[in-house]
Structure formats: C-alpha cells, structure tokens
Scaffold this motif. Structure first.
Motif, PDB file in Angstrom:
ATOM      1  N   ASN A   1       2.360  90.696  56.491  1.00 20.59           N
ATOM      2  CA  ASN A   1       3.129  91.554  56.436  1.00 20.59           C
ATOM      3  C   ASN A   1       4.111  91.310  55.243  1.00 20.59           C
ATOM      4  O   ASN A   1       5.474  90.943  55.457  1.00 20.59           O
ATOM      5  CB  ASN A   1       4.241  91.760  57.710  1.00 20.59           C
ATOM      6  CG  ASN A   1       5.111  93.079  57.829  1.00 20.59           C
ATOM      7  OD1 ASN A   1       5.401  93.648  56.768  1.00 20.59           O
ATOM      8  ND2 ASN A   1       5.521  93.395  58.910  1.00 20.59           N
TER       9      ASN A   1
ATOM     10  N   GLU B   1       5.522  93.400  53.189  1.00 20.82           N
ATOM     11  CA  GLU B   1       7.020  94.048  53.203  1.00 20.82           C
ATOM     12  C   GLU B   1       7.992  93.428  54.025  1.00 20.82           C
ATOM     13  O   GLU B   1       9.107  93.345  53.321  1.00 20.82           O
ATOM     14  CB  GLU B   1       6.592  95.327  53.735  1.00 20.82           C
ATOM     15  CG  GLU B   1       7.836  96.372  53.624  1.00 20.82           C
ATOM     16  CD  GLU B   1       7.585  97.818  53.998  1.00 20.82           C
ATOM     17  OE1 GLU B   1       8.273  98.610  53.681  1.00 20.82           O
ATOM     18  OE2 GLU B   1       6.448  98.072  54.556  1.00 20.82           O
ATOM     19  N   THR B   2       7.876  92.883  54.900  1.00 19.86           N
ATOM     20  CA  THR B   2       9.033  92.147  55.741  1.00 19.86           C
ATOM     21  C   THR B   2       9.415  90.920  54.953  1.00 19.86           C
ATOM     22  O   THR B   2      10.399  90.567  55.171  1.00 19.86           O
ATOM     23  CB  THR B   2       8.525  91.776  57.208  1.00 19.86           C
ATOM     24  OG1 THR B   2       8.097  93.157  57.899  1.00 19.86           O
ATOM     25  CG2 THR B   2       9.592  91.300  58.250  1.00 19.86           C
TER      26      THR B   2
ATOM     27  N   ASP C   1       1.028 103.884  61.972  1.00 18.37           N
ATOM     28  CA  ASP C   1       0.249 102.816  61.228  1.00 18.37           C
ATOM     29  C   ASP C   1      -1.031 103.180  60.716  1.00 18.37           C
ATOM     30  O   ASP C   1      -1.317 102.641  59.911  1.00 18.37           O
ATOM     31  CB  ASP C   1      -0.032 101.479  62.355  1.00 18.37           C
ATOM     32  CG  ASP C   1       1.240 101.121  63.174  1.00 18.37           C
ATOM     33  OD1 ASP C   1       2.317 101.082  62.144  1.00 18.37           O
ATOM     34  OD2 ASP C   1       1.297 100.630  64.472  1.00 18.37           O
TER      35      ASP C   1
ATOM     36  N   GLY D   1      -0.294  93.614  58.247  1.00 22.38           N
ATOM     37  CA  GLY D   1       0.737  93.022  58.838  1.00 22.38           C
ATOM     38  C   GLY D   1       0.585  93.132  60.336  1.00 22.38           C
ATOM     39  O   GLY D   1       1.486  92.510  61.350  1.00 22.38           O
ATOM     40  N   LYS D   2      -0.461  93.898  61.021  1.00 16.62           N
ATOM     41  CA  LYS D   2      -0.434  94.210  62.290  1.00 16.62           C
ATOM     42  C   LYS D   2      -1.992  94.084  63.032  1.00 16.62           C
ATOM     43  O   LYS D   2      -1.994  94.259  64.017  1.00 16.62           O
ATOM     44  CB  LYS D   2       0.256  95.683  62.694  1.00 16.62           C
ATOM     45  CG  LYS D   2       1.522  95.704  62.413  1.00 16.62           C
ATOM     46  CD  LYS D   2       2.048  97.158  62.948  1.00 16.62           C
ATOM     47  CE  LYS D   2       3.566  97.454  62.607  1.00 16.62           C
ATOM     48  NZ  LYS D   2       3.892  98.720  63.258  1.00 16.62           N
TER      49      LYS D   2
ATOM     50  N   THR E   1       2.220  87.726  60.760  1.00 16.55           N
ATOM     51  CA  THR E   1       1.629  89.078  61.482  1.00 16.55           C
ATOM     52  C   THR E   1       2.011  89.539  62.840  1.00 16.55           C
ATOM     53  O   THR E   1       2.246  88.593  63.465  1.00 16.55           O
ATOM     54  CB  THR E   1      -0.129  88.652  61.560  1.00 16.55           C
ATOM     55  OG1 THR E   1      -0.558  88.391  60.500  1.00 16.55           O
ATOM     56  CG2 THR E   1      -0.922  89.940  62.203  1.00 16.55           C
ATOM     57  N   ASP E   2       2.764  90.613  62.740  1.00 18.40           N
ATOM     58  CA  ASP E   2       3.328  91.018  63.872  1.00 18.40           C
ATOM     59  C   ASP E   2       2.076  91.176  65.222  1.00 18.40           C
ATOM     60  O   ASP E   2       1.002  91.772  64.823  1.00 18.40           O
ATOM     61  CB  ASP E   2       3.823  92.671  64.127  1.00 18.40           C
ATOM     62  CG  ASP E   2       4.761  92.607  62.788  1.00 18.40           C
ATOM     63  OD1 ASP E   2       5.304  91.654  62.349  1.00 18.40           O
ATOM     64  OD2 ASP E   2       5.064  93.762  62.207  1.00 18.40           O
TER      65      ASP E   2
END
Length: 801
Positions: free
Chosen positions: A166, A168-169, A425, A441-442, A530-531
C-alpha cells in the motif's frame, strides 16, 4: 532524438554505467543472515526474521552514485545479486563454478565469495525453505515434482512476492502511522489467550523492522551529508544536502514533495527486495498515487515537467539495479533474470472515470527514454481511453522493447467482482509482475505463479494409461491406452481423469510450499504494509490480506488444443492415421519417411488454434474447462483464516517455462517434435496462426477468460516497418480496441522487431547490446538469453496488419 526525447546527460551516463556493470554474486546478505540466525536461534521465527532484516540493513554496504537523485542499493554493487541462504543453499553450492559458464543469465563470482559460501553452507543443511518444502511433500506428490510434470521449484527456493504493497498509505501517512497502529494493537493484546502470543511476536517484529527501515534511510542521509562536505560542485552539493534532508524525513514521516514521495517509495521497494527472495514486487498504480505530488510541486514552481521526467528516469534506472540469481533449472523458467517490477498506468478511477492524468503521460515518456527491461510497464485499457493516449502508448510500442503491455478493465474488473472483490477495490486493481492482476495493498501473495503444470505432457500421460512415458512411472490409473481407443470421447475421458488428478496433486504441492513458507520465511515489512495484517495480527501467509486468490500456471495451451484437434480430425474422423501409427510415430519422434508423412498430416490436415476456427477453439475451451472445473474445488492454506477468497483460478503467465517444459516433453500429436519449446502463454504455436492478428484475437477470446483471472498472456510480433505509417498505427489501435471492447480479450503485448534483426543479433551480439525483446509477460536483453530461448522468440509468427 526519439519521439519522447532523450535522457538527460547524467541519466544517460548512469544508464551506460549500469549496462556496463558486471553482474556479480554478492554474499553480504548471506553473511548477515547467517550471523543473525545463529545469534537468535532461540527466538520465534517471525522475530528471527525481523532481527535478520535489521542486521542486514544495519551492516550492508551502502553507496550513492555520482549521477543519482534517488538513493538506495540492494547489494554491494549495482546489478549484483544477493544470496538468500535461508531459502536454498544446495543449488548455490552445486553451481558455484558454473555461474560464469551458463548459456544465458551469466553471473560472476570471486573465489573469496565461493569460499565464504562453502564455509556457511553446513549451517544451513536441513534448515532451508527448500529442505522443509521437499520434506513435507507426500511421496506421490514428490514424484510429480521429481519428474518435472508439475514444476514448483520457484515456490520453495524463493520468496513469494507477486504483490504490490500500500504505497499510497505509506506516502500519505508515513511509517510512523504503521508504528503507532502496531504499538496500539500490541498494547491491547490479552496475553493470557495463547493465540495472542503469536500476534505479539508479529507486532514486536513489525516494530523492529519499521525502526530498521528508518535507520537504513538515516544511513543514506548521513552518507549524503558526508559527501556534500567533500563536494566541490555547488549544484551537486545542494542535491546531496536535499537528499540528506529527505532521508531524515521519509519514509518515517509523510511525503510532501514529488522527490520525497519517490524516494520514500524507493526505500520501501528496495527493502522489500532485500527482505525476500521473491520477485514481481510491483509499484501498483503509480500515476494515481504520485500525481497529486507532481501537480502540487508544479503549481508552486518547485519542479518542472523536465525535472519530474528526470526523477522518474532515475527511479527506473534504480529499479534496473536490482538483480536476482536463480538455480539454472529455475533460470530456464525465468530467462533473462527478470524481476517483473510492474508499473501500472491508466485504467479507471474507483468512481469509474478515466484515470489518465498528467503524470500518466510522463511515466510513458520516462519509460520510453530509459528503454530498459525494468520496470515492466502495463497500461490498463478501458473503453473510455482516449485516442490521444492510445497513440502515445503505440509510440512506446514502436520503440521495440516490448512495452507497454495492455490489460483490459472490460474483463478483469467483472472477473474480480464475480469472485467477491468489492467493486471499488476491483476498479483499483493493478498488474503484478507479468500479466497477473491484484488489488495493491490488499491482496496476498502469488495471484499467479504457484506451480507450473505441463498440459501437453499431461495429455500424453493420459493417452498412456496414466504412465509417464520417459520414466515408465505409473502416476495414476487411466482409462486405457490410446492404441486401444476407438472413439475421441475416450480421449477426452482419459484427459478428464488425468488432468483432475494432476490438478489435485498440484494443490497438494502448493500447500506444502505455502506451509513451509509460513513456518520459515515470514515477510514482516511486506505484511505490515498490506491491509489488514496489522488489524488482524496475522502476516500474509497466515491470512492477513483482505483478499487471497491464487493461481497455478498452465503451460502449452495451444499445443494441447492442436493435439486434441489433430487426434479428433486425423485419427477418428478422417481415419488417415490409426491410433497405433500415431502413438508409435510420437515415440519415434516422427523419424523416417513414414514419420515425416504422419507429421505432415498432423500439421496440415487438422485445424490450428489461432485461426478463428471453432473446431479447434471450442475443443480447447472444453479441455481447459475440465481443469478449471476441478481447480474451483480447492482452497489455499489461508482459506477461512480471514481473507476473502482463499481459493484458486486459472492462469497462463508461463514466463519462459515453455522452453524447458518443451525440452522435457516427447513429440506431441500437433506435429511438434521432442524437445522443441511449447507454445507460450495462450499464444498460438509458432507459424500455425495463418489468418492474421484478428483471427488470433478471436481464437483467444473463446477461452474462458473470466475464469483465467491469473492472466491470459498473449504475445504478438510485428516488424518495425508494419508500424512506420500513421495509418498502420491507427489500425493497430482499432485492432486493440476491438479485442478488448467486443471480444473480451484480457491482455496483449507486442514485440516490434524483425526476424532478420534477431538472427543478426545472434551472429553479432556485440552490435546489439541494447536490443530488448518481449520474452513472455516481461522484457529482457536479447543477448543475455540462452540460445534456445532466443530461437523460440525468433520463430514467433510475424503478424501483418
């Protein structure tokens, strides 16, 4: 000057240095890993992994190149490949004296480094991922591995990767946000619940790693400051001071400028490469999460378009510095030392609008200027993509280094939603590595690329009553031998029985690899970024990701279809060949006058995939559907542990596996001789697609593309002359639009190079140092490929628009 302009002088100098760099084997990581594992042998594995990474980042060599604005190195010198002893050491020791003698993907190693690796090897005996993976395989499954029918070496000699974290975060909130969240979760744990003890180890490991990454960045900040004090050039001194300032800030704190964002992202990307021996660590949708930094800096006059382009080319050059050495057997499946570091641009926003922005164009421009095999550039296509942007993409294609590849929103997004991915998503997916796709990221590891199943070899075993022809090993019960079959229905029943059993075995082997990786090689940083790993207290292999779908790779798709069509048409309909004649001819590799006659019948009298002929195309679909039906029954080791999914889908991202898989397969009923490469991806067999690119597209579109979510890889080849006229370039755009808009195509990419050029490059490699070709879902320098892989690329059909 090319259409996109040239590199700045210093980036051009940097590029030359990298092209001239000797690919060495670096033992630093092996040294600091061994030290740490010895010192912390009593600790839980996840903490051992964190402390290992901390030791590496604290002690490894660092340097700042004279030309660079973005800093950070993977090994002791650029283009050198680290050794990761915890994954496998047997092949390293066995091949130490062979690295320089390889037919392709050559590496150099000093005698001192050889001596050191031999010295530490005994410590790793029976402790590596490969040791554990093989020891965990049931006897019957191990037979498939040993015979090469199901190839899983990459899973147990490397890390997983095939992921985008992720970014972006990270850029928006910094690592401080991850640290605060982790500290809060750790504090809240009730450690009287034994299950929370493992979570506490994971959280403690995250805190160790986050601090180690920040300290690693600080080392470069200090080095830049030190170099600035010695620098006589005022401009370079100012750059070094800015680099020092930035690295004292990111990635711990949020990025605020474009250069800060790129530097923050690069440090994270770099450490992920150092942490794991995996590949296909990708950047995700870079134009989406970096554009706001670009536009803000541009608005206040802090940066220019030219300055941003230079920073981007700098990033691509740094991306190219990363290298990986594999065993020779694994190398043949990944020819050209690819890292598959994918950058995705274009597509749609989560609110279904065209996502192309100013940075999208600059990423295209910078990749074109740099013209290297890395990064792997993917354009997300959708119906609303403008002609202006498509023209820019085709201008990059014309440069002839195999980029960009095109993935279609029109198929991939619905395919994801059908499988339970949230719509927003699904609209945010990116390419991961070659043509495989995931939500950055997911998503968990290996959205494709688990084990590799050889379809044509499986068919031959089905026709041989479940017995492997070369070894004589009985693998499972069949329904009888081909010589005794009287109808084509029996052939399909034999295929059905065998492919279902082989699919089951591949899942067993995948699970053995996954359990070994979960036990021994947790990737702490990758999991943290990673979420929802932090929220759940689980690393990626334990089920920490929001989504966790994976796929195996099916090889030789076209050969399977062409073989079935030849059997049906020539043996059971035309009766021009008897089953016994065909079988004996295959065993004898079409030798002799009779063999050549039968080969000609098989090639010329039966329909071939890639020509828009329903006879073969639907037959192949039916055969593939059996595999897909069986694969849908199975779950991966994360199923029920948190992620959405936890199951399988199909994939054809075969990289260069078609060459070694073909080398181990006897003659096939499509007329292919023993040892010759199989068809790659879902592309037609060489020279069998006679009716032009539209027919190829129509054949591919009949595959169950919504179920092959692991990637429907299609390579096409045209000569540079075919794109020299604007009218021809417009034809290509129209053709691509038709493929994606009307035919539900998944992916396409282009090699723009003539056969004559490739043949000349084989004879005079010194004149073609910069020649890059598309191998499969990635590009590589032609000269570093083995001759067999080069020949395979040369023989691909040249399409005419």
């Amino acid at each position: 000057m090319n259409y996109f302009g040239n590199l700045t002088d210093r980036m051009n100098n940097f590029r030359e240095e990298l092209l001239n760099a000797k690919p060495m084997v670096c033992v630093e990581r092996a040294k600091y890993t061994t030290e740490s594992y010895r010192e912390h042998a009593d600790k839980p594995m996840v903490l051992r992994r964190a402390l290992c990474l901390e030791n590496i980042l604290k002690n490894m060599s660092i340097f700042i190149e004279d030309e660079t604005l973005i800093v950070g190195n993977q090994a002791s010198s650029n283009r050198s490949a680290p050794i990761f002893p915890e994954y496998a050491m047997d092949w390293v020791i066995d091949e130490l004296d062979e690295f320089e003698k390889r037919d392709g993907d050559i590496f150099y190693i000093t005698e001192e480094s050889k001596e050191y690796l031999r010295k530490i090897a005994p410590f790793w005996e029976h402790k590596t991922l490969k040791d554990r993976g093989l020891a965990g395989m049931p006897t019957q499954s191990k037979i498939f591995y040993d015979l090469g029918i199901i190839r899983a070496e990459g899973n147990i000699t490397s890390g997983d990767a095939h992921i985008a974290v992720n970014y972006e975060t990270v850029l928006k909130f910094g690592l401080i946000n991850y640290k605060e969240r982790t500290e809060k979760k750790l504090k809240e744990l009730d450690l009287t619940d034994y299950r929370n003890l493992n979570k506490s180890y994971f959280y403690r490991a995250i805190l160790i790693v986050l601090d180690a990454v920040v300290a690693f960045a600080k080392r470069y900040a200090d080095l830049a400051l030190e170099l600035s004090e010695k620098e006589s050039n005022a401009s370079r001194r100012a750059e070094l001071l800015e680099i020092s300032r930035i690295l004292n800030k990111v990635p711990y704190y949020p990025a605020e400028t474009f250069q800060e964002a790129v530097q923050s992202m690069w440090i994270i990307h770099l450490v992920l490469q150092i942490e794991s021996n995996g590949h296909s660590l990708s950047y995700g949708r870079m134009d989406q999460y970096l554009n706001s930094f670009y536009e803000k800096d541009l608005e206040i006059g802090k940066i220019t378009e030219e300055g941003v382009t230079e920073i981007l080319t700098n990033l691509w050059l740094k991306t190219f510095t990363i290298n990986k050495i594999r065993s020779w057997s694994h190398t043949r499946f990944s020819a050209g030392s690819p890292l598959y570091q994918n950058v995705t641009v274009g597509g749609q926003t989560v609110d279904k609008k065209d996502a192309v922005n100013p940075l999208t164009y600059l990423i295209l421009k910078s990749v074109a200027q740099t013209k290297l095999p890395q990064p792997n550039l993917t354009v997300r296509y959708h119906k609303g993509l403008s002609d202006d942007f498509m023209k820019e993409c085709i201008e990059v294609v014309r440069l002839g280094f195999g980029m960009p590849a095109f993935n279609s929103d029109e198929v991939i997004i619905p395919s994801f939603i059908e499988k339970g991915v949230d719509e927003k998503d699904a609209y945010n997916y990116s390419a991961i590595g070659c043509v495989e796709v995931a939500v950055p990221g997911k998503w968990g590891y290996r959205c494709t690329g688990m084990s590799f199943l050889n379809f044509p070899k499986s068919l031959l075993i089905a026709l041989n009553n479940g017995v492997d022809i070369q070894s004589g090993t009985k693998l499972c019960e069949g329904i009888g031998h081909f010589k005794d079959m009287t109808t084509f229905d029996e052939v399909m029943k034999a295929w059905d029985k065998i492919i279902r059993e082989f699919t089951r075995q591949s899942v067993i082997m995948d699970s053995c690899a996954d359990l070994a990786i979960e036990e021994l090689t947790a990737d702490v940083l990758c999991s943290a970024l990673t979420d929802d790993c932090i929220e759940r207290g689980l690393n990626l292999k334990e089920g920490g990701a929001v989504y966790d779908f994976i796929s195996d790779v099916q090889g030789g798709i076209a050969n399977l279809g062409d073989s079935l069509a030849a059997i049906k048409k020539c043996v059971f309909e035309d009766e021009s060949i008897t089953p016994a004649q065909l079988w004996d001819t295959l065993i004898n590799n079409f030798e002799g006058e009779e063999g050549k006659k039968i080969q000609d019948i098989l090639i010329n009298d039966a329909p071939k995939y890639g020509n828009d002929d329903d006879y073969i195309d639907l037959l192949l679909k039916d055969a593939y559907d059996i595999y897909i039906d069986e694969m849908k029954k199975y779950k991966n080791t994360r199923y029920g542990r948190g992620p959405i999914g936890g199951c399988y889908y199909a994939g054809t991202s075969s990289i260069s596996a078609n060459v070694p898989q073909g080398a181990g397969t006897i003659a096939t009923p499509d007329g292919r001789k023993a040892g010759e490469p199989l068809a790659e991806g879902c592309s037609p067999s060489h020279a069998m697609d006679k009716n032009g690119p539209t027919a190829v597209f129509k054949s591919v579109s009949k595959l169950p593309t919504h179920d092959i979510t692991g990637g429907v890889l299609l390579n096409q080849k045209v000569t540079p002359q075919m794109l020299s006229k604007e009218s021809d370039r417009e034809k290509l755009i129209s053709l691509i639009r038709t493929f994606f808009n009307r035919l539900e195509g998944f992916h396409v990419q282009y090699n723009v190079v003539s056969r004559d050029t490739l043949l000349d490059a084989q004879k005079h490699p010194e004149d073609y140092r910069d020649l890059i070709v598309r191998v499969a879902g990635y590009s590589a320098f032609f000269n570093v490929l083995s001759k067999q892989t080069q020949d395979d690329i040369i023989e691909r059909t040249e399409q005419v628009l």
